[in-house]
Write an enzyme that holds these catalytic residues in place. Structure first.
Site, PDB file in Angstrom:
ATOM      1  N   LYS A   1       4.335   6.297  11.436  1.00  0.00           N
ATOM      2  CA  LYS A   1       5.952   7.150  11.017  1.00  0.00           C
ATOM      3  C   LYS A   1       5.723   7.219   9.496  1.00  0.00           C
ATOM      4  CE  LYS A   1       9.687   6.151   9.403  1.00  0.00           C
ATOM      5  NZ  LYS A   1       9.809   7.039   8.066  1.00  0.00           N
TER       6      LYS A   1
ATOM      7  N   GLU B   1       0.357  -1.962   0.747  1.00  0.00           N
ATOM      8  CA  GLU B   1      -0.291  -1.876  -0.382  1.00  0.00           C
ATOM      9  C   GLU B   1       1.417  -1.115  -1.142  1.00  0.00           C
ATOM     10  OE1 GLU B   1      -0.074   0.758  -3.278  1.00  0.00           O
ATOM     11  OE2 GLU B   1      -1.211   2.646  -1.544  1.00  0.00           O
TER      12      GLU B   1
ATOM     13  N   GLU C   1       8.993   0.625 -12.246  1.00  0.00           N
ATOM     14  CA  GLU C   1       7.916   1.548 -11.747  1.00  0.00           C
ATOM     15  C   GLU C   1       8.701   3.033 -12.542  1.00  0.00           C
ATOM     16  OE1 GLU C   1       7.104   1.390  -8.129  1.00  0.00           O
ATOM     17  OE2 GLU C   1       4.402   2.087  -8.671  1.00  0.00           O
TER      18      GLU C   1
ATOM     19  N   CYS D   1       2.064   5.361  -6.866  1.00  0.00           N
ATOM     20  CA  CYS D   1       1.786   3.988  -7.909  1.00  0.00           C
ATOM     21  C   CYS D   1       0.621   3.244  -8.741  1.00  0.00           C
ATOM     22  CB  CYS D   1       1.749   3.048  -6.142  1.00  0.00           C
ATOM     23  SG  CYS D   1       0.432   3.578  -4.698  1.00  0.00           S
TER      24      CYS D   1
HETATM   25  C1  SIN Z   1      -0.923   5.737  -4.658  1.00  0.00           C
HETATM   26  O1  SIN Z   1      -0.423   5.479  -5.385  1.00  0.00           O
HETATM   27  O2  SIN Z   1       0.121   6.161  -3.822  1.00  0.00           O
HETATM   28  C2  SIN Z   1      -1.602   5.647  -3.763  1.00  0.00           C
HETATM   29  C3  SIN Z   1      -2.985   6.894  -4.697  1.00  0.00           C
HETATM   30  C4  SIN Z   1      -4.152   6.492  -4.057  1.00  0.00           C
HETATM   31  O3  SIN Z   1      -4.591   6.241  -3.656  1.00  0.00           O
HETATM   32  O4  SIN Z   1      -5.426   7.230  -5.619  1.00  0.00           O
END
Ligand code: SIN
Length: 505
Positions: free
Chosen positions: A195, A273, A406, A307
């Site tokens: 998805k 993640e 964040e 992220c």
């Molecule tokens: C992310 O920051 O969402 C993943 C980025 C990465 O794989 O470096």
């Protein structure tokens, strides 16, 4: 390679780049078929640079999701029996086809995610590297034979594919976050339903079209597209259907917790993640040019929408002014805001209005409470409604929202510290634990920081950690599990212990 004019785009005014898009698809992909939603509902996908509709895709619901899971479960019966060599060879073909089509894939990413074309091309190279890596790894998912404590018995341990994986991916790396998960689970012998993020389904559909060309059998990969309205129902089926063995999600901590809760009902495996709050620590001994170069990389990759992006710049008081002055110069020189398809642009639009409002709120709150605006600080409305100026703030205090949250946007926030002990305390004072960055030439200090920072990943004198060879992932509320590296495929296996007994009979 001959390309067919796949897309049938209904009566929309499309942005100019769209008409040349070779890999544009406007149907979902289930059981090897390009399909509409059973309800026939669709929703528009827009270009964040100009808000023009690129195309419409199916707005699928729980019924469509169930059909896709059925297809994945059916395909699992045969895919799990393929040899590692066969799976490796298909992944390798998919890698080759993606690399050959990198320009076409990149234009789709830029159109729907807004990032500059050069960054989109970089994402294709990065994302495809997982296909190449797991093509190799597929042949090294080994078991073990353990000496038993009993005579005439043997302990055998094997790793078996865990079944159907539900994949929910974000909009910030719409291609790489799919290949990172799908290549690992396919190598392990699993099948999946993806998805993709509501804002960026087209990269997923393009990637899957190339997977089909590479010979991925029907049902092994399925893509269900859905709008924000339908996403919760689709997500629920993806988490709770008994056919699902694992939920693999990259996205916000908030949504990750909801999915984790739903997965818990069926005691499902999760690979999460989630959000980060990366500290970027600069000690007095640091090579300042290197620290500044890497600060730009750690903050402005994908315009701060990552992220692993640096969220808190913690700079020793002895080098604070030098760092801030240097960074201000670099931002002014290197951050060129504009549509990602325009040559020379290095920072594209934010993905959507919600992100614009969030960044605006955080910066306005900080400034109203006394933060000093060194650069930027508002939407560049002369370019469009989603272009936020590259921004630099100092004098931030714990009273401000930006201190804790964040940011996920192009805002640098600099704090001063005095001692190693103090900076560790500040850096670790968060429930997030994804990436962290340290700049120092003192070897002992580098080692201590690597030991003491409560983060899954530590970059010493580097603002860029991501690579397929290394285990990517966080601790605390930043997630569970690792992606990439030799551990990535193991996430999608169950360990089975078989005791062979009566071997003398
Ligand atoms: C992310 O920051 O969402 C993943 C980025 C990465 O794989 O470096």
């Amino acid at each position: 390679m001959l390309r067919l004019p796949y897309q049938v785009v209904r009566g929309f005014k499309m942005s100019s780049v769209d008409q040349s898009m070779q890999l544009l698809r406007n149907q979902a992909y289930v059981n090897g078929q390009w399909v509409n939603a059973q309800s026939k509902a669709v929703y528009p996908v827009t270009n964040p640079a100009d808000d023009k509709v690129i195309t419409e895709v199916p707005d699928m619901d729980a019924h469509d999701t169930k059909a896709a899971l059925d297809a994945a479960a059916d395909a699992f019966k045969t895919w799990k029996k393929t040899t590692a060599k066969e799976r490796s060879s298909i992944l390798r073909k998919w890698y080759d086809i993606c690399m050959k089509n990198s320009d076409y894939l990149a234009e789709i990413i830029t159109a729907e995610a807004g990032k500059p074309l050069a960054e989109s091309k970089g994402e294709i190279v990065y994302g495809s590297s997982f296909l190449e890596w797991f093509a190799d790894t597929a042949r090294h998912i080994n078991g073990e034979v353990i000496p038993s404590p009993w005579p005439n018995k043997q302990i055998m341990v094997t790793r078996q594919p865990l079944g159907v994986v539900s994949i929910i991916t974000p909009w910030n790396f719409p291609f790489a976050m799919i290949t990172r998960k799908v290549s690992a689970l396919m190598a392990a012998g699993c099948t999946c339903v993806i998805k993709p993020a509501e804002d960026t389904p087209l990269s997923a559909l393009a990637a899957v079209q190339l997977a089909e060309e590479a010979g991925v059998p029907k049902g092994v990969i399925n893509v269900v597209t859905a709008s924000r309205k339908n996403a919760p129902n689709v997500g629920q089926v993806l988490c709770e259907d008994p056919q699902v063995g694992c939920i693999s999600f990259t996205g916000s901590t908030h949504v990750g917790k909801i999915l984790y809760g739903m997965a818990a009902k069926g005691v499902k495996r999760v690979s999460l993640e989630l959000g980060g709050n990366a500290p970027f620590i600069v000690f007095p001994s640091a090579d300042m040019d290197n620290a500044l170069e890497n600060a730009m990389l750690a903050k402005f990759r994908n315009n701060g929408q990552a992220c692993v992006g640096a969220n808190r710049f913690l700079v020793h008081e002895d080098v604070f002014n030098k760092f801030v002055t240097g960074l201000k110069e670099k931002i002014a020189q290197k951050c060129i805001l504009g549509p990602g398809s325009k040559p020379g642009v290095t920072c594209g639009p934010l993905i959507n209005t919600a992100q614009v409002n969030k960044i605006t709120g955080l910066v306005d709150d900080a400034v109203s409470k006394g933060a000093k605006l060194m650069l930027g600080g508002k939407v560049a409305s002369n370019i469009g409604n989603k272009f936020y100026e590259s921004t630099l703030l100092t004098d931030v205090t714990p009273k401000m929202n930006i201190y804790k949250e964040e940011i996920f946007g192009p805002v640098v926030v600099c704090y001063k510290f005095k001692t190693e002990e103090e900076v560790l305390k500040i850096a670790n004072s968060t429930r997030s634990g994804l990436a962290s960055y340290v700049f120092t030439k003192d070897l002992g200090q580098a080692f201590r920081m690597s030991q003491e920072l409560e983060f899954g990943m530590v970059g010493i004198n580097s603002g860029m950690l991501s690579t397929t060879e290394a285990p990517f992932g966080g601790i605390k509320e930043s997630g569970i599990g690792r992606e990439g590296s030799k551990h990535g495929a193991e996430e999608y296996t169950d360990i089975k212990y078989t005791l062979f007994s009566a071997l003398d009979k």
